[in-house]
Scaffold this motif. Structure first.
Motif, short mmCIF file in Angstrom:
data_model
loop_
_atom_site.label_atom_id
_atom_site.label_comp_id
_atom_site.label_asym_id
_atom_site.label_seq_id
_atom_site.Cartn_x
_atom_site.Cartn_y
_atom_site.Cartn_z
N ILE A 1 0.74 53.29 42.18
CA ILE A 1 0.24 52.96 40.83
C ILE A 1 -1.23 53.35 40.70
N SER A 2 -2.03 53.03 41.73
CA SER A 2 -3.45 53.38 41.70
C SER A 2 -3.63 54.89 41.63
N PHE B 1 -1.56 57.02 40.33
CA PHE B 1 -1.15 57.45 38.99
C PHE B 1 -2.29 57.25 37.99
N CYS C 1 -6.66 52.59 31.66
CA CYS C 1 -6.99 52.93 33.05
C CYS C 1 -8.14 52.08 33.57
N TRP D 1 -6.98 48.62 34.52
CA TRP D 1 -6.32 48.61 35.84
C TRP D 1 -7.35 48.71 36.97
#
Length: 316
Positions: free
Chosen positions: A5-6, A8, A62, A65
């Motif tokens: 995920i990171s 991405f 982004c 996150w």
């Protein structure tokens, strides 16, 4: 899963950063600005080219996150001081902060806020530094980082060699072209002074050859040929040392990957007798490992993994 995920979000953020500079994603925005006119203030309307709000929204997601990831990591980190001093963590913080400052100042219409916003838009290039976060997930990038750190002396030597060559050949080409122009005034001299000739010397010694500056006399062409040959030899000398460093770190990284992933750790029996010979041997090994850890980070990781596997064998 978290690493995927990171990764991405890192790729999405970098892609968004690149697309923001394309004209296809620019939109016009009507801006109302208060301008003092004598004793009164008038509203002045103007249009400004801004980035598409959809890209800003994607970047905001982004950043949310990255902020969540940064906070979780700093909360769970046992050594907060070491976390703050880490270079990658500093890059994370510097890349996140301008977005929140820009969002908080966007609604203000004062001149000072506009100046700060203009500065923050320039500072946004720090976001591209997020590419270095990939070193957490790719062994090859970590090997490259260790190689660059271990080859600092070789890089300094290369810079010194290039600096000496640039100084010598820039001076030679300046006087060579100056002498040639005196005998043939129709030739346009590109080398008006020695500082401008530095650029030509750097481009020629690195074998790029942009063609914006070039010698036009026979004497200048001879100097240019010598400059190109000297550049090839100068760059070729320190490169093998850097390549050897990369090969060493790469082999250590590959050897570390071939070790068992996880072993069940067994605590040594406290009632078991410890003789002096084994104690001296363990101290010697620990001294060797500490020396390796000072000079080679990957060797330190490999020695710690080897010690853990040794503990398992002794317990069995």
């Amino acid at each position: 899963g978290v690493a995927i995920i990171s990764l991405f979000f890192i790729l999405v953020s970098i892609t968004t950063f690149c697309l923001e500079t394309h004209q296809a994603f620019d939109v016009e925005e009507n801006i109302t600005e208060q301008v003092p006119f004598g004793n009164i203030t008038k509203n002045e309307f103007r249009t400004e080219i801004v980035t598409n709000p959809k890209l800003i929204m994607v970047e905001g997601i982004c950043v949310v996150w990255f902020t969540f990831e940064f906070l979780v990591r700093i909360i769970c980190c046992p050594n907060k001081l070491a976390f703050i001093k880490n270079t990658l963590n500093i890059i994370d913080f510097v890349a996140i902060l301008p977005f929140y400052l820009e969002m908080s100042l966007r609604g203000l219409s004062s001149k000072a806020a506009s100046n700060v916003l203009g500065f923050l838009r320039v500072v946004r290039f720090v976001r591209i530094l997020r590419i270095f976060k990939l070193t957490r997930h790719f062994v090859g990038l970590r090997v490259l980082g260790h190689t660059l750190r271990a080859s600092v002396n070789e890089f300094l030597l290369l810079v010194i060699f290039l600096a000496l060559g640039v100084l010598i050949f820039a001076t030679m080409i300046y006087y060579a072209e100056r002498i040639g122009v005196t005998y043939n005034p129709e030739i346009k001299n590109h080398f008006r002074n020695i500082p401008i000739s530095f650029w030509w010397a750097v481009v020629t010694m690195t074998t790029l050859g942009y063609g914006d500056m070039y010698p036009q006399t026979w004497l200048g062409m001879m100097v240019g040929a010598l400059c190109a040959l000297a550049g090839v030899l100068t760059i070729a000398m320190p490169v093998p040392v850097i390549v050897n460093n990369f090969g060493m770190y790469y082999s250590l990284a590959m050897a570390k990957q071939k070790l068992p992933k996880k072993k069940k750790r067994h605590t040594q029996n406290p009632d078991a007798p410890t003789d002096s010979a084994s104690f001296v041997k363990s101290e010697t090994n620990s001294h060797i490992d500490s020396t390796q850890s000072d000079t080679c980070p990957l060797a330190a990781e490999e020695s710690s993994s080897r010690n853990r596997s040794g503990e398992v064998k002794m317990s069995w």
